[in-house]
Design an enzyme around this catalytic site. Structure first.
Site, mmCIF file in Angstrom:
data_model
loop_
_atom_site.group_PDB
_atom_site.id
_atom_site.type_symbol
_atom_site.label_atom_id
_atom_site.label_comp_id
_atom_site.label_asym_id
_atom_site.label_seq_id
_atom_site.Cartn_x
_atom_site.Cartn_y
_atom_site.Cartn_z
ATOM 1 C CD GLU A 177 -32.287 19.832 -5.276
ATOM 2 O OE1 GLU A 177 -33.373 19.977 -5.878
ATOM 3 O OE2 GLU A 177 -31.190 19.785 -5.856
ATOM 4 C CG HIS A 178 -34.866 15.430 -6.095
ATOM 5 N ND1 HIS A 178 -35.761 15.285 -7.134
ATOM 6 C CD2 HIS A 178 -33.842 16.157 -6.603
ATOM 7 C CE1 HIS A 178 -35.298 15.887 -8.209
ATOM 8 N NE2 HIS A 178 -34.117 16.417 -7.913
ATOM 9 C CD GLU A 215 -32.571 16.455 -12.344
ATOM 10 O OE1 GLU A 215 -32.072 17.594 -12.346
ATOM 11 O OE2 GLU A 215 -33.050 15.931 -11.326
ATOM 12 C CG HIS A 269 -29.372 15.873 -7.904
ATOM 13 N ND1 HIS A 269 -29.268 15.486 -9.217
ATOM 14 C CD2 HIS A 269 -30.520 16.599 -7.844
ATOM 15 C CE1 HIS A 269 -30.271 15.968 -9.903
ATOM 16 N NE2 HIS A 269 -31.060 16.637 -9.103
#
Length: 987
Positions: free
Chosen positions: A79-80, A172, A76
């Protein structure tokens, strides 16, 4: 006229060479009129699928199998981070910069349990290759610098004498893991797949995210983001050869084949079932007694076996697909819970698939009862047999959704990609996913042999030992314990840090702030110009000579599907009954009629239609009055062969809906309340905006009552009343709403389909109108609702580890000369100020500026935000920024591009006609839309600054604030905001 793609012979054949690729398979997809081509790159082993279709909304995607071996969120965070600058585009944030320089209809990135995907769609060919260039460089040649990792993933900062964790993904996931449905779904994977990658949280557990190092992130990229582990996808009407050559030149020529070692092994099967209990945080003010969720989950077959996956989908539909489905009905009739548990259904996204079913809002002691009930129903189906109509209905639903082309929630090309991705990446045949004919024929043959599905239930569920009885338990001390654990952990780390470490933390914070605030040279990024924007707007007028008002016909090619959409004016509903309108909409197709009980109605809807839905709308007229226009919309759709059945069902619902079944009515109240409650944390920013907007216009006040926190509070009050035997009164009130809505003088109807379908609909449409009551009034008028509430500063508490902060104030509506500039200001503020201050610096997942052109309101909002007072201070600075004019003509042009990409986002024929019909109801003309776009394309910096001063430089303007957060965070914020504290409320 050019020959359509789908009427041409395929350009390539299996076995042929295209550049450095070998074509593996070519086939025609008749349901969507498209050619499918599958290729492999010879040098690297990269896979590629192309779907050639006459669709100008072209799509690109590249995906990688990403298989984490821990819950640090490495996939994750990567991905950012790859989207924070790359070799050829060395800017801080090329992804968000390209949002401003593009006419994309979709740009995003996704992290699933075992893959990461980077897709986009656009209608502009130049834009397509601009975006592909940036996406490819980001994925394969990212900078992955340490400061970007600290910004997006996690970092330590000093606030006074204390250490704190910051980071976008960290916050998040704090928000995600405070939501029961997220906790359940991720925990269920851990329980059912303890020995594979699915046992870990690919998004990241907040407790583990701070253990991930920068070097581990880079190593994960080197292994996983390689062409040998890549899956490329293209869709639309642009030539495949051009795509392949571009990808070859930009990426593939730089690599050779490797073995990334990313295959996911099958989960070893158990010899005996298990039980598992996981916990989620619950607010201390809630009663935990019936806040448990219990489900039974089974590990099923291999995702590569498309036939067995089809069987599982059919069984899912039979067992729980609608209110009459035997397992769903038994669970709901048991009274043990309010709704099916989160995670219920067939999940065909993992290497080994799963099926889960259960109930939410149950008592802890009822877990065994729920398990026993599930197995009793399954055994009874095996012993007594399955009604053949249930299988027929399930297959009909599959057939309908294969034919229907929609762009919700994603553009159609991206929906196709998501549909095949998991199967493809685990070594399956994506053709078989898109072209089910052989598997459907095999199933139809098997069904003719008698007890086929009964034997499948026996094998997959009753005799399958790889299953778990899963309980999600509330924990009212969990959040406090976690906060204490984090504080103790940070305090311990602080004692271990040397002076040099503290200096490094301060230097990193200063360097990151300097990076975030630096004015970048974005000249390396490609862009579009105003000349690339089409000056027109998409228009669709009713076809003449087919129907007469109140019925309009739209002659469109809809792939053999008829759409029936309507509006019923709600302005004459008694004020006391207005809060019940959303529940009425929810219940009217689920209660049954005086001739057909709810179970039989549910079966008919699934057997003959693609769905029937009703919804409440509070709109504002565009006829100059600006009056509130409330109405109930409804939509039904069916395959052409079933359109007469669709009208029969609609006619019965509007003419004979019956609320006399009190047990069913009680079920629906509890189900509706549960659904609203589950949506609060997911939609926190939208709900906060709705709360802060409600005092400005009657339409916004009514919309909050119908779709916001106040609707949730209303349905909770209804739930309390029916617990005290108030069902008779509720049924009476719902009947009164029906009498007011369902009358002949109060309906507008749109029929959408090809000429043959419209011709066949003439008579049944007339009967539908005739089934409405003759007595009644035109309800397309303003309601007499009280709108005297003044804008306020409010905090609304619920169970959440993060906040959602909104501020709203009044401006002007679409049609006013300043409206185009306000839409541009919203984009400028988000991309040039709020993204930096709220996301990059503040660590929130998102910061927004939104201009509501219909209501004439302007809102700021944040999503999954660790701050409240600080974010409200950012909104003050945002007003100063936009009035200062510290932006260029190029920045304004980019904002215009963003607005136009939203205006020009295409719709398939059915949804496009439906939108045109509803614009007609509220009086929004195509001329107004055209004029708005023409004025938008003329906007310059001087105009933007002048409009900004008119609406943002007025310190006396009334502003409303609404914050959704935990009670403790709201209290802490008020300690910081003594001059303007929030009025605290509980959701």
């Amino acid at each position: 006229m050019a020959t359509p793609l789908t009427e041409k012979a395929p350009e390539y054949k299996a076995g042929s060479q295209v550049g450095g690729y070998t074509v593996r398979a070519v086939s025609y997809l008749p349901d969507i009129r498209a050619w499918f081509t599958q290729l492999t790159h010879d040098r690297t082993g990269a896979r590629h699928i192309h779907i050639a279709r006459d669709d100008h909304e072209n799509t690109f995607g590249v995906a990688f199998k990403t298989v984490p071996s821990d819950s640090t969120g490495v996939a994750h965070i990567l991905e950012h981070t790859v989207l924070c600058g790359s070799k050829r585009f060395p800017v801080r944030d090329p992804f968000f910069s390209m949002l401003k320089r593009s006419l994309s209809t979709f740009m995003n990135a996704f992290t699933a349990s075992d893959w990461t995907m980077y897709p986009f769609s656009t209608q502009n060919a130049k834009d397509y290759y601009n975006l592909m260039d940036v996406y490819l460089d980001a994925a394969f040649f990212p900078a992955i610098d340490e400061l970007s990792f600290k910004q997006e993933g996690h970092r330590l900062e000093l606030e006074g004498d204390e250490l704190v964790y910051k980071g976008v993904v960290y916050n998040e996931m704090k928000g995600a893991m405070s939501s029961p449905d997220q906790v359940l779904v991720r925990s269920l994977l851990n329980a059912l797949y303890p020995d594979t990658t699915y046992g870990f949280n690919s998004g990241g557990e907040p407790a583990e995210i701070p253990t991930l190092s920068h070097q581990q992130l880079k190593a994960f990229h080197a292994r996983h983001y390689h062409p040998s582990n890549a899956y490329f996808y293209t869709y639309g009407d642009l030539p495949l050869a051009d795509h392949l050559a571009f990808i070859e030149d930009r990426v593939l020529r730089h690599f050779s084949i490797i073995d990334p070692g990313t295959d996911v092994p099958a989960q070893p099967r158990w010899s005996a079932p298990k039980t598992a209990i996981y916990r989620y945080p619950l607010d201390k003010n809630e009663d935990p007694a019936k806040k448990y969720q219990v489900c039974q989950a089974w590990l099923l077959g291999d995702i590569k076996d498309t036939y067995e996956m089809l069987v599982a989908v059919v069984l899912e539909q039979i067992l729980i697909g609608n209110a009459a489905s035997p397992l769903r009905k038994a669970l709901m009739d048991s009274g043990l819970g309010t709704a099916l548990s989160d995670g219920t259904g067939f999940d065909g996204e993992n290497r080994d698939t799963l099926f889960a079913v259960g109930l939410k809002d149950v008592a802890e002691a009822d877990a065994e009862k729920i398990e026993q009930l599930i197995f009793d129903v399954l055994k009874q189906l095996v012993d007594d047999g399955i009604d053949p109509q249930l299988a027929e209905s399930a297959i009909h639903q599959i057939e309908f959704h294969r034919k229907e082309i929609t762009n919700t929630p994603y553009p159609y090309g991206i929906k196709l990609l998501i549909g095949v991705a998991a199967n493809w990446m685990h070594g399956g045949d994506p053709q078989r996913v898109l072209k089910l004919d052989d598997d459907l024929q095999r199933l139809q043959t098997a069904l003719g042999d008698g007890r086929y599905l009964e034997n499948k239930i026996k094998a997959l569920f009753l005799e399958n030992p790889h299953r778990v009885r899963f309980t999600l338990a509330p924990d009212q001390e969990m959040e406090e314990k976690e906060n204490r654990r984090v504080q103790e952990e940070l305090a311990e780390r602080l004692t271990e840090l040397k002076d040099a470490d503290l200096t490094r933390i301060r230097e990193d914070a200063a360097a990151l702030q300097a990076l975030q605030e630096a004015r970048e040279d974005l000249s390396s990024l490609p862009t579009l110009e105003r000349e690339d924007i089409p000056p027109s707007v998409a228009c669709m007028a009713p076809s003449t000579g087919i129907f007469k008002p109140p019925v309009w016909g739209f002659d469109q090619s809809t792939s053999g599907i008829l759409y029936c959409s309507g509006g019923l004016g709600a302005g004459k509903i008694d004020n006391a009954l207005l809060p019940l309108v959303p529940f009425f909409c929810y219940a009217v197709s689920k209660m049954g009629t005086s001739e057909c009980d709810y179970a039989r109605m549910a079966r008919r809807i699934d057997l003959y239609t693609g769905g029937i839905g009703f919804s409440a709308n509070a709109r504002t007229r565009f006829d100059g009055s600006g009056a509130c226009l409330p109405f109930m919309s409804f939509t039904g759709k069916s395959l052409a062969r079933n359109q007469e059945k669709l009208f029969d069902i609609l006619r019965e619902l509007v003419g004979m809906v019956d609320f006399a079944d009190h047990q069913r009515l009680r079920q629906l109240v509890l189900e509706f309340r549960s659904a609203l409650e589950s949506s609060i944390v997911h939609n926190g920013h939208r709900l906060a905006i709705s709360l802060s907007s409600r005092a400005f216009t009657p339409a916004n006040r009514l919309q909050e009552l119908w779709g916001g926190v106040h609707q949730f509070k209303q349905i909770k009050a209804v739930e309390e009343k029916i617990a005290a035997d108030g069902l008779e009164l509720l049924a009476t009130d719902l009947k009164a709403i029906g009498r007011t809505l369902f009358c002949e003088s109060n309906v507008k109807l749109a029929l959408i389909g090809d000429s043959a379908m419209l011709a066949a609909a003439t008579e049944p449409a007339g009967k539908l109108i005739g089934a409405l009551g003759a007595d009644g009034e035109d309800g397309f008028v303003s309601p007499s609702i009280n709108n005297e509430e003044a804008p306020a500063l409010e905090g609304w508490s619920t169970t959440t580890a993060v906040s959602f902060v909104a501020r709203t104030f009044n401006t002007v509506r679409l049609g006013h000369p300043d409206s185009p500039a306000l839409s541009v200001i919203a984009k400028l503020l988000r991309s040039m100020f709020l993204h930096r201050e709220i996301r990059e610096k503040g660590g929130a997942y998102g910061g927004f500026a939104l201009y509501n052109a219909e209501g004439g309101l302007f809102s700021f909002a944040s999503y999954r935000d660790p701050h409240i007072a600080g974010t409200l201070a950012v909104y003050d600075k945002a007003a100063d920024f936009i009035c200062s004019g510290q932006f260029s003509e190029e920045d304004v042009k980019e904002a215009v591009l963003q607005v136009c990409s939203e205006i020009d986002k295409p719709d398939p024929p059915g949804p496009a006609a439906r939108k045109a019909f509803y614009r007609q109801i509220v009086g929004l003309t195509d001329e107004t839309r055209r004029q708005n776009k023409e004025n938008l394309l003329k906007i310059d910096r001087k105009t933007v600054v002048a409009v900004a001063h008119r609406y943002f430089d007025n310190k006396k303007a009334e502003k409303a604030v609404a914050v959704i957060s935990s009670h403790d965070r709201l209290k802490a914020a008020n300690h910081k905001m003594t001059d303007s504290p929030l009025i605290l409320n509980r959701i």
